[in-house]
Design an enzyme around this catalytic site. Structure first.
Site, PDB file in Angstrom:
ATOM      1  NE  ARG A 132       2.361  -3.428  -8.840  1.00 28.88           N
ATOM      2  CZ  ARG A 132       2.060  -2.221  -9.302  1.00 28.88           C
ATOM      3  NH1 ARG A 132       2.792  -1.708 -10.297  1.00 28.88           N
ATOM      4  NH2 ARG A 132       1.061  -1.516  -8.800  1.00 28.88           N
ATOM      5  CE  LYS A 148      -2.453  -4.730  -9.837  1.00 30.27           C
ATOM      6  NZ  LYS A 148      -2.554  -4.683  -8.356  1.00 30.27           N
ATOM      7  CG  HIS A 192       4.582  -6.271  -3.252  1.00 30.43           C
ATOM      8  ND1 HIS A 192       4.692  -5.973  -4.598  1.00 30.43           N
ATOM      9  CD2 HIS A 192       3.587  -5.483  -2.780  1.00 30.43           C
ATOM     10  CE1 HIS A 192       3.798  -5.060  -4.922  1.00 30.43           C
ATOM     11  NE2 HIS A 192       3.116  -4.734  -3.841  1.00 30.43           N
ATOM     12  NE  ARG A 240       4.254  -1.374  -5.775  1.00 32.61           N
ATOM     13  CZ  ARG A 240       4.126  -0.409  -6.680  1.00 32.61           C
ATOM     14  NH1 ARG A 240       5.195   0.004  -7.343  1.00 32.61           N
ATOM     15  NH2 ARG A 240       2.949   0.140  -6.926  1.00 32.61           N
ATOM     16  CG  HIS A 279      -0.599   3.412  -5.776  1.00 30.03           C
ATOM     17  ND1 HIS A 279      -0.178   3.639  -4.477  1.00 30.03           N
ATOM     18  CD2 HIS A 279      -0.227   2.133  -6.057  1.00 30.03           C
ATOM     19  CE1 HIS A 279       0.412   2.557  -4.005  1.00 30.03           C
ATOM     20  NE2 HIS A 279       0.395   1.631  -4.944  1.00 30.03           N
ATOM     21  CE1 TYR A 314       3.315   1.059   1.341  1.00 33.16           C
ATOM     22  CE2 TYR A 314       2.291   2.485  -0.298  1.00 33.16           C
ATOM     23  CZ  TYR A 314       2.816   1.263   0.064  1.00 33.16           C
ATOM     24  OH  TYR A 314       2.847   0.232  -0.849  1.00 33.16           O
TER      25      TYR A 314
END
Length: 333
Positions: free
Chosen positions: A144, A169, A273, A276, A299, A308
């Site tokens: 990110r 994050k 973004h 990414r 994640h 994805y």
């Protein structure tokens, strides 16, 4: 300094100041603190500035219904708002809100926009210096923008060609790829950052920020903690009450990437973004295991990574459009 908590009164008296002090005692990430406070302020305003302790679960239901029905927020946005008020009541106020029965948002998550490999390289060709290097890390390592600008010297393992993302994050550290093509430029960037720090130390502005302790280190030998992408100059840090050099701003990179996307004539709703998203999609298309991609992206749930697979769709199986098949049969070009 967008990722440094502002100082709070001692002792904190106002409601939001007390809430922030409680969050910091719980070691919440500053981004989480900012997000939760924004939603909690919205909740209080929605109910005419009444004190939250005078409200109950029905008031929470009304607000969440308003978000879903009147503001048409997405499912994930409503979940974030819910998490904020649940934290407010159950942890900060220690009040029982009972069982909530609100209208669930049904605005689904959109498929992420991705660059083709050619588009990604065209955009990178219009960038230079630190903006090029940060964008290359977003595409080559799946970072990110806020993770990339916060990287410190200690986060790079040049021998193993890996990056440890410590300021990620949710404060969840992870390890990801360090592209071989970026090793030399990054080593040069590290040398520049260290040289800049030596000059800062001579001028008395060499303090280094330690986010885990929300403090600064005046020890000039702590070069492992130096930001790899230092700001243009030192600035006063109100939280630490010292002059020091921070990292470059996220907005600086966002603007450079936005200009590069325009110059590359990419007609997509793209941003930093998107690099990414492209990292994950291109790895998946190349046959990388979904669990590996999940770990590289950080994640917590593989369901998040699975989106994805929908971006790739059936193209990975060489599915031919019926129109293309018809055109081929009839010689139509």
């Amino acid at each position: 300094m967008e990722d440094v908590p502002r100082p709070l009164p001692s002792p904190p008296v106002k409601f939001m100041d007390r809430l922030r002090a409680f969050m910091r005692a719980k070691r919440l990430a500053f981004r989480t603190e900012e997000t939760y406070c924004r939603w909690i302020r919205g909740y209080i305003r929605f109910h005419g500035m009444q004190r939250p302790e005078h409200l109950n679960g029905e008031h929470i239901d009304d607000w969440l219904r308003h978000l879903a029905c009147d503001r048409s927020v997405s499912i994930n946005t409503q979940k974030t708002a819910l998490n904020a008020v649940v934290f407010l009541y159950r942890q900060f106020l220690r009040l029982d809100i009972g069982t909530l029965n609100f209208t669930r948002a049904n605005k689904g998550r959109k498929l992420p926009v991705v660059f083709s490999q050619d588009e990604a390289m065209r955009i990178l060709s219009f960038l230079k210096g630190e903006s090029w290097l940060v964008a290359s890390l977003m595409y080559g390592s799946g970072l990110r923008v806020m993770e990339a600008v916060r990287l410190r010297i200690q986060d790079f393992d040049f021998e193993q060609q890996a990056i440890t993302v410590n300021e990620a994050k949710g404060n969840k550290a992870r390890r990801t790829l360090l592209p071989a093509a970026l090793v030399a430029p990054l080593q040069a960037q590290v040398e520049m950052a260290m040289a800049l720090h030596r000059r800062d130390c001579e001028e008395g502005v060499g303090a280094i920020y330690r986010p885990e302790a929300n403090s600064v280190s005046a020890k000039h030998d702590k070069t492992a903690l130096l930001y790899v992408f230092p700001a243009d100059g030192p600035a006063f840090c109100p939280s630490m009450q010292v002059m020091r050099r921070h990292h470059i701003r996220e907005q600086q990179v966002r603007r450079a990437v936005a200009r590069a996307i325009g110059k590359a004539e990419i007609r997509k709703a793209a941003s930093c973004h998107t690099f990414r998203h492209s990292f994950a999609t291109h790895l998946l298309a190349a046959g990388t295991d979904i669990r590996t991609i999940q770990e590289l992206l950080g994640h917590s749930d593989v369901k998040t990574t699975m989106i994805y697979t929908h971006v790739i769709g059936e193209h990975a199986n060489d599915t031919l459009s019926p129109l293309d098949r018809l055109a081929a049969e009839h010689g139509i070009s």
